[in-house]
Design a protein around this motif. Structure first.
Motif, short mmCIF file in Angstrom:
data_model
loop_
_atom_site.label_atom_id
_atom_site.label_comp_id
_atom_site.label_asym_id
_atom_site.label_seq_id
_atom_site.Cartn_x
_atom_site.Cartn_y
_atom_site.Cartn_z
N GLN A 139 0.61 -1.10 -0.13
CA GLN A 139 0.39 0.01 0.57
C GLN A 139 1.01 1.17 0.16
O GLN A 139 -0.06 2.19 -0.84
N GLN A 140 1.90 1.04 0.50
CA GLN A 140 3.16 2.86 0.50
C GLN A 140 3.37 2.54 -0.44
O GLN A 140 3.78 3.90 -1.46
N ARG A 141 3.87 1.51 -1.30
CA ARG A 141 4.31 1.20 -2.87
C ARG A 141 3.05 2.25 -3.94
O ARG A 141 3.47 3.37 -4.56
N MET A 142 2.20 1.96 -4.02
CA MET A 142 0.56 1.65 -4.09
C MET A 142 1.18 3.72 -4.20
O MET A 142 0.20 4.13 -5.36
N HIS A 143 0.91 4.24 -2.93
CA HIS A 143 0.59 5.49 -2.60
C HIS A 143 2.06 6.13 -3.32
O HIS A 143 1.72 7.59 -3.94
N ALA A 144 2.65 5.80 -3.00
CA ALA A 144 4.52 6.50 -4.00
C ALA A 144 3.88 6.83 -5.03
O ALA A 144 4.40 7.92 -5.89
N GLN A 145 3.55 5.62 -5.99
CA GLN A 145 3.18 5.77 -7.61
C GLN A 145 2.21 6.51 -7.54
O GLN A 145 2.42 7.10 -9.01
N SER A 146 0.72 6.87 -6.87
CA SER A 146 -0.32 7.34 -7.05
C SER A 146 0.67 8.94 -7.00
O SER A 146 -0.47 10.09 -7.86
#
Length: 182
Positions: A139-146
């Motif tokens: 989820q942290q990686r997804m947020h960083a990508q977003s």
């Protein structure tokens, strides 16, 4: 028109919706009260603290986890827990904070215990902590990508997430519990 009365369920549902919209850092009792068109003190009628509210939110997130008496193995139960956490923005972080404080129900842990041939509680807790940690990273990686915080020239950090998750779950499937000498 006067504001309608809310019950625990409607407060939790609104908190889940806000969690998806603004994320955990911006989910405050004040913001939730404004969304429900009530005074912040009204929320304390249902929940004595924000942590108690988050425990109810965590329990709601984990409602999708199979019941502990289900005849499912660790891969199915672990996958269901991960899917439930990923269904909500910051879902893993909410459940992790509740788990760390030993608040809320133990539905996920009980389902994991039932899914293990050994029914070992420590092994189930270790698997749950792996699932929480892995899903928090995803989820942290997804947020960083977003938000564009990931260098677009680097490999996608989520490309192997499922493979890593399955490898972790497999590692718990074959481990025997450590017995302490009497």
């Amino acid at each position: 028109m006067p504001p309608s009365r809310h019950d625990r369920r409607s407060v939790v549902e609104c908190a889940l919706r806000l969690l998806d919209e603004v994320g955990l850092p911006d989910l405050s009792m004040r913001r939730l009260a404004a969304e429900l068109d009530v005074q912040p003190s009204a929320l304390y009628w249902h929940f004595p603290s924000k942590q108690a509210l988050l425990a109810a939110v965590a329990d709601r997130i984990l409602d999708a986890v199979p019941r502990p008496d289900a005849e499912l193995g660790l891969p199915a139960v672990g996958g269901a827990i991960r899917d439930a956490l990923l269904a909500y923005r910051d879902g893993a972080e909410v459940v992790m904070s509740t788990y760390a404080l030993r608040l809320g129900a133990r539905r996920a842990q009980d389902a994991l215990i039932a899914s293990l041939p050994t029914h070992d509680e420590a092994q189930a807790d270790a698997a749950f902590e792996f699932i929480l940690g892995h899903t928090t990273l995803v989820q942290q990686r997804m947020h960083a990508q977003s938000i564009g915080a990931v260098d677009p020239d680097r490999a996608d950090p989520l490309a192997r997430a499922d493979e890593v998750f399955q490898a972790g779950i497999r590692s718990f499937s074959g481990v025997r519990p450590v017995r302490r000498p009497s």
